[in-house]
Design an enzyme around this catalytic site. Structure first.
Site, PDB file in Angstrom:
ATOM      1  N   ASP A 132     -27.179  15.490  -2.482  1.00  0.00           N
ATOM      2  CA  ASP A 132     -27.059  15.933  -1.085  1.00  0.00           C
ATOM      3  C   ASP A 132     -28.419  16.138  -0.419  1.00  0.00           C
ATOM      4  O   ASP A 132     -28.481  16.347   0.795  1.00  0.00           O
ATOM      5  CB  ASP A 132     -26.313  17.276  -1.012  1.00  0.00           C
ATOM      6  CG  ASP A 132     -24.808  17.106  -1.084  1.00  0.00           C
ATOM      7  OD1 ASP A 132     -24.334  15.948  -1.059  1.00  0.00           O
ATOM      8  OD2 ASP A 132     -24.122  18.134  -1.173  1.00  0.00           O
ATOM      9  N   GLY A 177     -20.225  24.175  -1.547  1.00  0.00           N
ATOM     10  CA  GLY A 177     -19.929  22.911  -0.855  1.00  0.00           C
ATOM     11  C   GLY A 177     -20.621  22.813   0.483  1.00  0.00           C
ATOM     12  O   GLY A 177     -20.320  21.930   1.285  1.00  0.00           O
ATOM     13  N   LEU A 178     -21.581  23.716   0.732  1.00  0.00           N
ATOM     14  CA  LEU A 178     -22.269  23.762   2.025  1.00  0.00           C
ATOM     15  C   LEU A 178     -23.708  23.265   1.940  1.00  0.00           C
ATOM     16  O   LEU A 178     -24.446  23.306   2.929  1.00  0.00           O
ATOM     17  CB  LEU A 178     -22.249  25.199   2.575  1.00  0.00           C
ATOM     18  CG  LEU A 178     -20.848  25.779   2.800  1.00  0.00           C
ATOM     19  CD1 LEU A 178     -20.913  27.278   3.110  1.00  0.00           C
ATOM     20  CD2 LEU A 178     -20.133  25.039   3.926  1.00  0.00           C
ATOM     21  N   GLY A 179     -24.123  22.812   0.763  1.00  0.00           N
ATOM     22  CA  GLY A 179     -25.443  22.203   0.600  1.00  0.00           C
ATOM     23  C   GLY A 179     -26.607  23.167   0.719  1.00  0.00           C
ATOM     24  O   GLY A 179     -27.729  22.738   1.000  1.00  0.00           O
ATOM     25  N   GLY A 180     -26.363  24.446   0.482  1.00  0.00           N
ATOM     26  CA  GLY A 180     -27.422  25.452   0.677  1.00  0.00           C
ATOM     27  C   GLY A 180     -28.690  25.151  -0.104  1.00  0.00           C
ATOM     28  O   GLY A 180     -29.782  25.056   0.468  1.00  0.00           O
ATOM     29  N   GLY A 181     -28.568  24.980  -1.411  1.00  0.00           N
ATOM     30  CA  GLY A 181     -29.733  24.727  -2.260  1.00  0.00           C
ATOM     31  C   GLY A 181     -30.390  23.398  -1.934  1.00  0.00           C
ATOM     32  O   GLY A 181     -31.618  23.270  -1.961  1.00  0.00           O
ATOM     33  N   SER A 182     -29.572  22.396  -1.591  1.00  0.00           N
ATOM     34  CA  SER A 182     -30.105  21.073  -1.239  1.00  0.00           C
ATOM     35  C   SER A 182     -30.915  21.155   0.045  1.00  0.00           C
ATOM     36  O   SER A 182     -31.964  20.525   0.181  1.00  0.00           O
ATOM     37  CB  SER A 182     -28.951  20.080  -1.049  1.00  0.00           C
ATOM     38  OG  SER A 182     -28.199  19.965  -2.226  1.00  0.00           O
ATOM     39  N   PRO A 186     -24.025  30.723   1.188  1.00  0.00           N
ATOM     40  CA  PRO A 186     -23.631  30.990  -0.195  1.00  0.00           C
ATOM     41  C   PRO A 186     -23.906  29.786  -1.087  1.00  0.00           C
ATOM     42  O   PRO A 186     -23.818  28.639  -0.633  1.00  0.00           O
ATOM     43  CB  PRO A 186     -22.129  31.272  -0.093  1.00  0.00           C
ATOM     44  CG  PRO A 186     -21.682  30.671   1.193  1.00  0.00           C
ATOM     45  CD  PRO A 186     -22.876  30.687   2.113  1.00  0.00           C
ATOM     46  N   LYS A 238     -24.572  22.494   5.698  1.00  0.00           N
ATOM     47  CA  LYS A 238     -23.832  21.329   6.225  1.00  0.00           C
ATOM     48  C   LYS A 238     -22.354  21.477   5.953  1.00  0.00           C
ATOM     49  O   LYS A 238     -21.925  22.238   5.077  1.00  0.00           O
ATOM     50  CB  LYS A 238     -24.337  20.027   5.598  1.00  0.00           C
ATOM     51  CG  LYS A 238     -24.195  19.905   4.066  1.00  0.00           C
ATOM     52  CD  LYS A 238     -22.872  19.380   3.559  1.00  0.00           C
ATOM     53  CE  LYS A 238     -22.846  19.277   2.032  1.00  0.00           C
ATOM     54  NZ  LYS A 238     -21.500  19.189   1.442  1.00  0.00           N
TER      55      LYS A 238
END
Ligand code: C5P
Length: 305
Positions: A157, A119-124, A115, A31
């Site tokens: 997130d 701040g891109l919410g990858g893990g979320s 990555p 995101k």
């Protein structure tokens, strides 16, 4: 649920059969925050936010396989994330606990493209994707409203990613109001090589002047509901001043994108990722190719979904 709150997309790519397949690929989109207003600090240490979040085409991929032996197994192709405290493992455990069915098993392989800590919410997104697909593949029928509550237990997130698409976020992140799809945009996405960016440290660095009434978010939500183009001049992020102060690499990456011809550069979440939005591919492509020459930057040409 009023009709405007129905998810507009099937972005997490929910399985089609009622009890799902035994083995399936699932897509976990990253995101960006089109706006991020911080309204104030709460008694529990978190901050109340007003934000418009938007999923983008950059994504991780999960391969899920029902395990008849009742085991929960997880592996990830990034060694540092291949740990028992990965949010995907916590999502598996949390949903199985919710089901009161200790016999339910699943094997998940996670291929990372987004990555981490960017701040891109990858893990979320990975966690929300796991919750949604496990619910289907195990056939346990946990209602979406409860999935969102479980998601909030995993991180601020995570609730957004139960819906994906375009959504207005409130509270500390747990209040998600899906919006009609925002205007499609090309994005040049850049991640500076800043390491050790902690979301908690960025929030702790907020000053009173960084707080707002959430007017930018309200204005953008109104535009999106009306089907109007995104007013680029109202894309804001209250965490940017603190992030620039703590991590000079972010400022250098922003200058680089501006020098490469980006008319506007925004930060996603607590950073360090930055994005420049475009309506035309040729303009995005020119900035993308110029930015790629910079050392120490990861650069993607992607788009909203
Ligand atoms: O919920 P999550 O674990 O993603 O949040 C990480 C940290 O970011 C929190 O411990 C808190 O310090 C900060 N945070 C906040 N307000 C929010 C979300 C996160 O202060 N709405």
């Amino acid at each position: 649920m009023p009709s405007h709150q129905q998810p507009q997309h099937n972005l997490i790519g929910r399985p089609e059969r009622p009890h799902g397949p035994r083995r399936a690929f699932a897509t976990a989109y990253a995101k960006i925050n089109l706006t991020l207003d911080v309204l104030g600090r709460r008694a529990d240490g978190y901050h109340n936010l007003a934000s418009i979040m938007q999923t983008i085409a950059l994504h991780d991929t999960l391969l899920l396989e029902v395990a008849e032996d009742g085991q929960l197994e997880f592996s990830c192709d990034v060694p540092e994330l291949n740990t028992p405290d990965n949010l995907v493992v916590r999502a598996m455990e949390l949903l199985r606990l919710e089901s009161s069915r200790s016999d339910l098993g699943m094997r998940i392989e996670l291929h990372k493209e987004t990555p981490a800590q960017a701040g891109l919410g990858g893990g979320s997104s990975d966690a929300a994707c796991a919750l949604t697909w496990l619910n289907q593949m195990w056939g346990i029928g946990v209602p979406e409203s409860r999935l969102v509550e479980l998601a909030a237990q995993l991180g601020s997130d995570v609730p957004f990613f139960v819906y994906g698409g375009t959504a207005e976020i409130g509270g500390r992140g747990e209040s998600v109001t899906p919006l009609p799809p925002a205007e499609p945009l090309w994005l040049v996405l850049v991640k500076p090589a800043a390491t050790g960016i902690s979301t908690a440290a960025i929030f702790a660095g907020l000053r009173p002047g960084d707080y707002s009434s959430g007017a930018s978010t309200a204005l953008l939500a109104t535009s999106i509901r009306a089907g109007r183009p995104i007013p680029f001049e109202h894309l804001t992020n209250a965490l940017l001043p603190g992030a620039l102060h703590l991590f000079p690499e972010i400022g250098r990456a922003r200058e680089l994108l501006l020098d490469a011809g980006a008319p506007l550069v925004c930060m996603s979440g607590s950073g360090p990722s930055l994005y420049a939005p475009f309506r035309r591919l040729d303009e995005a492509s020119r900035v993308f190719h110029r930015s790629q020459e910079a050392p120490g930057l990861s650069v993607w040409l992607t788009h909203t979904v």
